[in-house]
Design an enzyme around this catalytic site. Structure first.
Site, PDB file in Angstrom:
ATOM      1  N   PRO A 154      84.852 -27.340 -44.914  1.00 56.79           N
ATOM      2  CA  PRO A 154      84.727 -27.618 -46.367  1.00 56.79           C
ATOM      3  C   PRO A 154      86.232 -27.830 -46.814  1.00 56.79           C
ATOM      4  O   PRO A 154      86.157 -28.737 -47.767  1.00 56.79           O
ATOM      5  CB  PRO A 154      84.171 -26.198 -46.967  1.00 56.79           C
ATOM      6  CG  PRO A 154      83.235 -25.756 -45.913  1.00 56.79           C
ATOM      7  CD  PRO A 154      83.951 -25.995 -44.417  1.00 56.79           C
ATOM      8  N   ALA A 166      89.049 -28.354 -44.815  1.00 55.07           N
ATOM      9  CA  ALA A 166      89.931 -28.874 -43.879  1.00 55.07           C
ATOM     10  C   ALA A 166      89.464 -30.074 -43.036  1.00 55.07           C
ATOM     11  O   ALA A 166      88.269 -29.827 -42.297  1.00 55.07           O
ATOM     12  CB  ALA A 166      90.402 -27.787 -43.001  1.00 55.07           C
ATOM     13  N   SER A 225      91.159 -34.008 -42.384  1.00 59.06           N
ATOM     14  CA  SER A 225      92.383 -34.629 -41.691  1.00 59.06           C
ATOM     15  C   SER A 225      93.565 -33.510 -41.349  1.00 59.06           C
ATOM     16  O   SER A 225      94.302 -33.825 -40.469  1.00 59.06           O
ATOM     17  CB  SER A 225      92.643 -35.797 -42.762  1.00 59.06           C
ATOM     18  OG  SER A 225      91.897 -36.751 -42.754  1.00 59.06           O
ATOM     19  N   ILE A 248      79.345 -31.510 -38.549  1.00 55.64           N
ATOM     20  CA  ILE A 248      79.218 -31.249 -36.974  1.00 55.64           C
ATOM     21  C   ILE A 248      78.232 -32.003 -36.432  1.00 55.64           C
ATOM     22  O   ILE A 248      77.041 -31.801 -36.427  1.00 55.64           O
ATOM     23  CB  ILE A 248      79.355 -29.872 -36.577  1.00 55.64           C
ATOM     24  CG1 ILE A 248      80.441 -29.059 -37.206  1.00 55.64           C
ATOM     25  CG2 ILE A 248      79.399 -29.529 -35.137  1.00 55.64           C
ATOM     26  CD1 ILE A 248      81.584 -29.570 -37.466  1.00 55.64           C
ATOM     27  N   THR A 249      78.451 -32.985 -35.538  1.00 58.06           N
ATOM     28  CA  THR A 249      77.426 -33.963 -34.969  1.00 58.06           C
ATOM     29  C   THR A 249      76.843 -33.263 -34.014  1.00 58.06           C
ATOM     30  O   THR A 249      77.466 -32.743 -33.154  1.00 58.06           O
ATOM     31  CB  THR A 249      78.043 -35.411 -34.473  1.00 58.06           C
ATOM     32  OG1 THR A 249      78.637 -35.954 -35.665  1.00 58.06           O
ATOM     33  CG2 THR A 249      77.068 -36.324 -33.970  1.00 58.06           C
ATOM     34  N   GLY A 260      72.557 -63.149 -48.591  1.00 59.91           N
ATOM     35  CA  GLY A 260      72.295 -63.220 -50.239  1.00 59.91           C
ATOM     36  C   GLY A 260      71.657 -62.168 -50.238  1.00 59.91           C
ATOM     37  O   GLY A 260      71.659 -60.974 -50.107  1.00 59.91           O
ATOM     38  N   GLU A 270      86.234 -39.115 -36.792  1.00 58.07           N
ATOM     39  CA  GLU A 270      87.236 -39.096 -35.693  1.00 58.07           C
ATOM     40  C   GLU A 270      88.502 -39.600 -36.380  1.00 58.07           C
ATOM     41  O   GLU A 270      89.466 -40.046 -35.179  1.00 58.07           O
ATOM     42  CB  GLU A 270      87.013 -40.213 -34.515  1.00 58.07           C
ATOM     43  CG  GLU A 270      85.614 -39.690 -33.844  1.00 58.07           C
ATOM     44  CD  GLU A 270      85.554 -39.120 -32.511  1.00 58.07           C
ATOM     45  OE1 GLU A 270      86.847 -38.873 -32.195  1.00 58.07           O
ATOM     46  OE2 GLU A 270      84.652 -38.976 -32.046  1.00 58.07           O
TER      47      GLU A 270
END
Length: 385
Positions: free
Chosen positions: A129, A131, A133, A158-159, A340, A364
């Site tokens: 939450p 941290a 980059s 987290i994937t 459009g 990433e």
């Protein structure tokens, strides 16, 4: 780019494209709308080697070179970006760290089940939450008690977490802020104290699930420590270098799908008595889209080739990820413009492509982080080859 591929790579490319056209693309829109992972296709991917591309054959994987992995992720990105992200994260973030840094025992314990998907997927937990980059800002703690480590903390975005057999967790083993303060741990998801939240409600990528994780007095043996104490940051950055090539390939796939839809629509849609494709403004947009996709693909394949050659590829991977992800956002935006008002409707796929592409400049490593990586390498004397 087929001229760069050997016979085995060409066959693999055709095999994956045939698979995604039949098994992934037809269900992509429906599953994305429902927010469901494509489990039927993922099961078949395990059988054909798509879940073990980064895993050596000795541990149940298909052991693909990086370029072959890129070819697969690009095809998956064209078919369904969410499923492509699930597979890319599983391979590059969940499996690769154990391949590169794990002990023989760890490889034999954890890799065979996830390389085929029989035990589930694999995940990597870096972001928190507070941290993202700034990985040196990680607050999740790991304290040693004899031959056991006790983990406490929170992770975000987290994937594959809920579908994972294990999660590799980056944790602080030294309270000081320095480059050797963090360590990686392999945490089986059935370990007491591991709490995985529901899938996050996201802008796009409905077929890929991201979760918050809570670690409360999670005890893992020292045998599950990944590499030496204090090498976690180095391992995370190495892992992200490889993962960025996959995100670049995924971005190329999304953009290619958007270009195909835009070209088809421009040839069919009539305005002022003739097809949109006869207007120079539309032709220029399509030309720019195709040119950008081609450039991004070349950059991505080149970064993959460098990695396969055992040559430095950090800068090339960052460049490929930066250019391809921003390219995908621009191409999908332009595809909507060509459609459009219809492009803004969920009756047509280009709005989904746009929403899916938006994450590629964030996950990433953001575009800003990629520029930092490139600039620091450049200023240190590393010129692009």
């Amino acid at each position: 780019m087929d001229f760069t591929l050997n016979d085995e790579q060409r066959l693999w490319k055709q095999t994956v494209w045939d698979f995604v056209k039949k098994e992934v693309r037809p269900q992509a829109a429906e599953l994305a709308e429902k927010g469901e992972m494509h489990w039927a296709a993922l099961k078949k991917m395990g059988e054909m080697g798509l879940l073990g591309m980064t895993v050596p054959e000795a541990y149940g994987g298909s052991e693909m070179d990086t370029l072959s992995t890129v070819l697969a992720i690009e095809a998956l990105g064209w078919a369904d970006a969410g499923t492509a992200l699930t597979v890319a994260a599983h391979n590059s973030l969940g499996c690769a760290p154990i391949v590169h840094f794990g002990t023989e025992e760890q490889k034999r314990t954890f890799l065979p089940g996830v390389a085929t998907g029989e035990a589930g997927l694999a995940a990597l937990a870096l972001t928190e939450p507070g941290a993202g980059s700034d990985l040196q800002g990680v607050q999740t703690r790991a304290e040693r008690e004899g031959d056991t480590w006790v983990l406490q903390g929170q992770k975000m975005w987290i994937t594959n977490a809920a579908a994972a057999a294990y999660i590799i967790v980056l944790a602080r083993t030294d309270p000081a802020r320095h480059s050797r303060a963090l360590t990686m741990f392999i945490v089986p998801t059935d370990t007491p104290g591991v709490h995985i939240g529901p899938p996050e409600r996201k802008m796009g990528l409905g077929t890929s699930h991201s979760h918050a994780i809570s670690l409360e007095n999670v005890r893992v043996p020292d045998a599950y420590r990944l590499g030496p104490v204090g090498r976690g940051l180095h391992q995370a950055l190495h892992t992200l270098d490889g993962g960025r090539i996959g995100i670049a390939a995924l971005s190329v796939g999304i953009a290619l799908a958007a270009l195909e839809e835009a070209r088809r629509y421009a040839q069919e849609r009539q305005a002022f008595g003739k097809p949109l494709a006869e207007f120079q403004a539309i032709q220029f947009m399509l030309a720019d889209m195709a040119t950008a996709i081609h450039a991004a693909r070349l950059m991505t394949y080149y970064a993959a080739w460098l990695k396969d050659q055992g040559r430095p590829y950090t800068q090339a991977a960052a460049m490929a990820k930066l250019f391809a992800s921003e390219m995908a956002e621009k191409v999908t935006r332009d595809a909507i413009q060509i459609f459009g008002g219809y492009g803004y409707s969920r009756e047509y796929p280009v709005e989904r492509f746009y929403r899916d592409a938006r994450l590629m400049t964030i996950g990433e490593g953001t575009s800003e982080i990629q520029r930092l990586v490139i600039a620091r390498r450049l200023l240190a004397g590393e010129m692009p080859e």
